[in-house]
Design a protein around this motif. Structure first.
Motif, PDB file in Angstrom:
ATOM      1  N   ASP A 100       5.050  -4.098   3.558  1.00 36.55           N
ATOM      2  CA  ASP A 100       4.492  -4.023   2.209  1.00 36.55           C
ATOM      3  C   ASP A 100       3.144  -4.736   2.138  1.00 36.55           C
ATOM      4  N   ALA A 101       2.630  -5.186   3.267  1.00 37.05           N
ATOM      5  CA  ALA A 101       1.316  -5.824   3.291  1.00 37.05           C
ATOM      6  C   ALA A 101       0.252  -4.827   2.835  1.00 37.05           C
ATOM      7  N   THR A 102      -0.877  -5.341   2.423  1.00 37.46           N
ATOM      8  CA  THR A 102      -1.963  -4.502   1.908  1.00 37.46           C
ATOM      9  C   THR A 102      -2.474  -3.542   2.978  1.00 37.46           C
ATOM     10  N   SER A 103      -2.474  -2.250   2.640  1.00 31.98           N
ATOM     11  CA  SER A 103      -3.157  -1.240   3.449  1.00 31.98           C
ATOM     12  C   SER A 103      -4.180  -0.553   2.561  1.00 31.98           C
ATOM     13  N   PHE A 104      -5.313  -0.172   3.128  1.00 38.06           N
ATOM     14  CA  PHE A 104      -6.315   0.554   2.361  1.00 38.06           C
ATOM     15  C   PHE A 104      -6.988   1.601   3.240  1.00 38.06           C
ATOM     16  N   ILE A 105      -7.559   2.580   2.565  1.00 35.52           N
ATOM     17  CA  ILE A 105      -8.191   3.725   3.227  1.00 35.52           C
ATOM     18  C   ILE A 105      -9.706   3.577   3.158  1.00 35.52           C
ATOM     19  N   VAL A 106     -10.361   3.845   4.268  1.00 36.11           N
ATOM     20  CA  VAL A 106     -11.819   3.828   4.350  1.00 36.11           C
ATOM     21  C   VAL A 106     -12.285   5.236   4.707  1.00 36.11           C
ATOM     22  N   PRO A 160     -12.503  11.656  -8.101  1.00 38.39           N
ATOM     23  CA  PRO A 160     -11.807  10.446  -7.679  1.00 38.39           C
ATOM     24  C   PRO A 160     -12.398   9.166  -8.250  1.00 38.39           C
ATOM     25  N   ASP A 161     -13.642   9.211  -8.702  1.00 33.96           N
ATOM     26  CA  ASP A 161     -14.250   8.029  -9.316  1.00 33.96           C
ATOM     27  C   ASP A 161     -13.664   7.736 -10.700  1.00 33.96           C
ATOM     28  N   LEU A 162     -13.330   8.775 -11.427  1.00 35.90           N
ATOM     29  CA  LEU A 162     -13.039   8.604 -12.854  1.00 35.90           C
ATOM     30  C   LEU A 162     -11.613   8.967 -13.265  1.00 35.90           C
ATOM     31  N   ASP A 163     -10.884   9.636 -12.409  1.00 37.56           N
ATOM     32  CA  ASP A 163      -9.551  10.117 -12.774  1.00 37.56           C
ATOM     33  C   ASP A 163      -8.511   9.026 -12.533  1.00 37.56           C
ATOM     34  N   PRO A 164      -7.912   8.459 -13.607  1.00 37.76           N
ATOM     35  CA  PRO A 164      -6.921   7.383 -13.416  1.00 37.76           C
ATOM     36  C   PRO A 164      -5.685   7.862 -12.676  1.00 37.76           C
ATOM     37  N   GLU A 165      -5.353   9.129 -12.813  1.00 41.34           N
ATOM     38  CA  GLU A 165      -4.203   9.656 -12.083  1.00 41.34           C
ATOM     39  C   GLU A 165      -4.486   9.691 -10.580  1.00 41.34           C
ATOM     40  N   TYR A 166      -5.736  10.004 -10.239  1.00 39.60           N
ATOM     41  CA  TYR A 166      -6.071   9.987  -8.815  1.00 39.60           C
ATOM     42  C   TYR A 166      -5.985   8.572  -8.258  1.00 39.60           C
ATOM     43  N   LEU A 167      -6.431   7.586  -9.001  1.00 42.51           N
ATOM     44  CA  LEU A 167      -6.345   6.206  -8.533  1.00 42.51           C
ATOM     45  C   LEU A 167      -4.898   5.836  -8.223  1.00 42.51           C
ATOM     46  N   ASN A 168      -3.986   6.169  -9.110  1.00 38.93           N
ATOM     47  CA  ASN A 168      -2.570   5.862  -8.874  1.00 38.93           C
ATOM     48  C   ASN A 168      -2.059   6.593  -7.628  1.00 38.93           C
ATOM     49  N   PHE A 169      -2.455   7.857  -7.496  1.00 40.71           N
ATOM     50  CA  PHE A 169      -2.058   8.634  -6.321  1.00 40.71           C
ATOM     51  C   PHE A 169      -2.592   7.994  -5.039  1.00 40.71           C
ATOM     52  N   HIS A 170      -3.858   7.614  -5.051  1.00 41.76           N
ATOM     53  CA  HIS A 170      -4.496   7.019  -3.873  1.00 41.76           C
ATOM     54  C   HIS A 170      -3.764   5.748  -3.441  1.00 41.76           C
ATOM     55  N   ARG A 171      -3.430   4.903  -4.407  1.00 39.88           N
ATOM     56  CA  ARG A 171      -2.706   3.659  -4.079  1.00 39.88           C
ATOM     57  C   ARG A 171      -1.316   3.970  -3.508  1.00 39.88           C
ATOM     58  N   GLU A 172      -0.702   5.025  -4.006  1.00 41.14           N
ATOM     59  CA  GLU A 172       0.608   5.404  -3.489  1.00 41.14           C
ATOM     60  C   GLU A 172       0.507   5.889  -2.038  1.00 41.14           C
ATOM     61  N   VAL A 173      -0.555   6.589  -1.718  1.00 39.57           N
ATOM     62  CA  VAL A 173      -0.770   7.024  -0.335  1.00 39.57           C
ATOM     63  C   VAL A 173      -0.940   5.814   0.577  1.00 39.57           C
ATOM     64  N   GLU A 174      -1.675   4.813   0.111  1.00 33.77           N
ATOM     65  CA  GLU A 174      -1.846   3.596   0.909  1.00 33.77           C
ATOM     66  C   GLU A 174      -0.509   2.904   1.147  1.00 33.77           C
ATOM     67  N   ARG A 175       0.333   2.860   0.122  1.00 30.50           N
ATOM     68  CA  ARG A 175       1.667   2.260   0.299  1.00 30.50           C
ATOM     69  C   ARG A 175       2.528   3.099   1.242  1.00 30.50           C
ATOM     70  N   LYS A 176       2.396   4.405   1.120  1.00 29.19           N
ATOM     71  CA  LYS A 176       3.158   5.299   2.001  1.00 29.19           C
ATOM     72  C   LYS A 176       2.743   5.086   3.460  1.00 29.19           C
ATOM     73  N   TYR A 177       1.457   4.925   3.686  1.00 27.10           N
ATOM     74  CA  TYR A 177       0.984   4.645   5.045  1.00 27.10           C
ATOM     75  C   TYR A 177       1.610   3.360   5.584  1.00 27.10           C
ATOM     76  N   GLY A 178       1.751   2.348   4.723  1.00 25.90           N
ATOM     77  CA  GLY A 178       2.367   1.092   5.142  1.00 25.90           C
ATOM     78  C   GLY A 178       3.768   1.268   5.693  1.00 25.90           C
ATOM     79  N   LYS A 179       4.460   2.339   5.279  1.00 23.50           N
ATOM     80  CA  LYS A 179       5.815   2.582   5.792  1.00 23.50           C
ATOM     81  C   LYS A 179       5.809   2.858   7.291  1.00 23.50           C
ATOM     82  N   LEU A 180       4.719   3.413   7.808  1.00 26.26           N
ATOM     83  CA  LEU A 180       4.619   3.638   9.255  1.00 26.26           C
ATOM     84  C   LEU A 180       4.596   2.325  10.019  1.00 26.26           C
ATOM     85  N   LEU A 181       4.144   1.271   9.334  1.00 25.63           N
ATOM     86  CA  LEU A 181       4.054  -0.050   9.948  1.00 25.63           C
ATOM     87  C   LEU A 181       5.173  -0.969   9.455  1.00 25.63           C
ATOM     88  N   ASN A 182       6.118  -0.392   8.706  1.00 25.93           N
ATOM     89  CA  ASN A 182       7.278  -1.128   8.210  1.00 25.93           C
ATOM     90  C   ASN A 182       6.874  -2.384   7.435  1.00 25.93           C
TER      91      ASN A 182
END
Length: 379
Positions: free
Chosen positions: A52-58, A28-50
């Motif tokens: 497009d504001a910034t969401s991030f995973i810790v 996950p540190d070096l794979d650019p495809e994983y980075l894109n996937f990770h950001r998409e998961v964060e956006r998908k999580y935002g759908k639960l809160l209706n």
């Protein structure tokens, strides 16, 4: 026989989520495809809160972002209004103390949601606060607070709001933008029904400005929220190594949540559960503002929670007891996430009937039969 988890969290986990967790591996540190996937998961999580504001995973259990919210947003010396009608609400005062703030505890009855008129009158007299903290759903009591109405009062005075929604996200309706809150904090292991270990933060632009314009540096690296939404490094994608397996699991769990009206499903089972236990002579601990994700039930005086839990475990059912001073006086049912199914709840109430009888307290009315009546009635 595999034990059924119908507790107030962590919940059971769908097999599809577990399979996804171990199906893929990368760096996950070096794979650019994983980075894109990770950001998409964060956006998908935002759908639960209706939103497009910034969401991030810790990476870490949700307690880390409760503490991190204060660490990141609060300057030393800030006054923080700690809205408390439960164990977790009051806990924010400790974080404020840890980082040199001044916590003002607004303590109210744990069996009721906050009275907005009372809060309005309080704020009219004292509103010199930089931040306010609150809990959306108090897991020990089954009370869900009206965070939209509370935020509306705080916003009149420019007070930023921090909301612990760990036990609510996915099971309660949330519109982050419309509600006017500044931070919503979620966890993977409750209604979303992913493995424990990830926390999610959704943050407003106003909260970002508060962090950006701090008078002092954030006294942490790991808990500095700015490192998550404003991180830039030529070598690594994240401020530390993410757990890709947990993120894959979270992604699959979000897919399952978003494929149906999950809030409506939670409300249906909450209504059925409350009607069932009340009809059978039990008292709900929460007097109002009942949660859609769990129900806390007052036990008869001659039954201890630990004894009931042991009887239920013998029957391969996991439920929760109370917490704090109410630990032995309540039992809690988690109509939450992957716990929810007709088969689970039919079995739950059947085994509760048997367990109370085993403990010398047979019920006058069958919980299982009553559940099935309301299951047919409440669509």
């Amino acid at each position: 026989m595999k034990r059924k988890i119908i507790s107030a969290g962590p919940t059971s986990i769908n097999e599809k989520v577990l399979e996804r967790m171990v199906s893929v591996s990368t760096n996950p540190d070096l794979d650019p495809e994983y980075l894109n996937f990770h950001r998409e998961v964060e956006r998908k999580y935002g759908k639960l809160l209706n939103t497009d504001a910034t969401s991030f995973i810790v990476l870490g259990e949700a307690m880390i972002i409760l503490e991190g919210s204060i660490c990141s947003l609060m300057d030393k010396g800030d006054r923080v209004l700690v809205l408390s009608n439960g164990v977790f609400g009051a806990g924010f005062a400790d974080y404020v103390d840890f980082f040199g703030g001044s916590a003002v505890l607004y303590e109210r009855d744990h069996r009721h949601g906050f009275n907005i008129e009372e809060l309005r009158e309080f704020l009219e007299k004292d509103h010199d606060f930089q931040l306010a903290t609150m809990v959306h759903c108090e897991t020990p009591t089954g009370v869900t607070n009206d965070i939209k109405a509370i935020a509306a009062e705080l916003n009149k005075y420019g007070i930023l709001s921090i909301v612990d929604s760990v036990s609510a996200v996915g099971g309660e309706y949330i519109d982050f933008d419309d509600f006017g809150v500044d931070l919503i904090l979620g966890g993977s292991q409750k209604a979303i029904s992913a493995p424990t270990g990830l926390s999610m933060v959704t943050i407003s632009d106003r909260a970002k400005e508060k962090i950006k314009n701090r008078k002092t540096k954030v006294p942490s690296y790991y808990m500095n929220f700015e490192n998550y939404y404003n991180y830039s490094d030529p070598t690594f994608a994240f401020p530390y190594t993410m757990n890709e397996h947990l993120t894959y699991a979270l992604d699959q769990a979000l897919n399952l949540v978003l494929e149906k009206d999950f809030v409506a499903l939670h409300k249906r089972y909450a209504d059925i559960t409350r009607k069932t236990v009340v009809d059978c002579g039990f008292e709900l601990y929460a007097k109002d503002h009942h949660s859609n994700t769990l129900t806390a039930v007052v036990l008869p005086e001659d039954v201890k929670a630990q004894d009931l839990l042991e009887k239920m475990r013998e029957k391969n059912i996991e439920i929760s007891k109370g917490a704090g001073p109410m630990a032995e006086k309540l039992f809690r049912i988690g109509h939450m996430g992957n716990n929810i199914s007709y088969e689970n709840f039919d079995l739950l109430f059947q085994m509760l009937d048997q367990s109370f009888a085993d403990l010398g307290h047979p019920l006058d009315k069958s919980l299982r039969q009553t559940f099935n009546k309301y299951y047919q009635e409440i669509k």
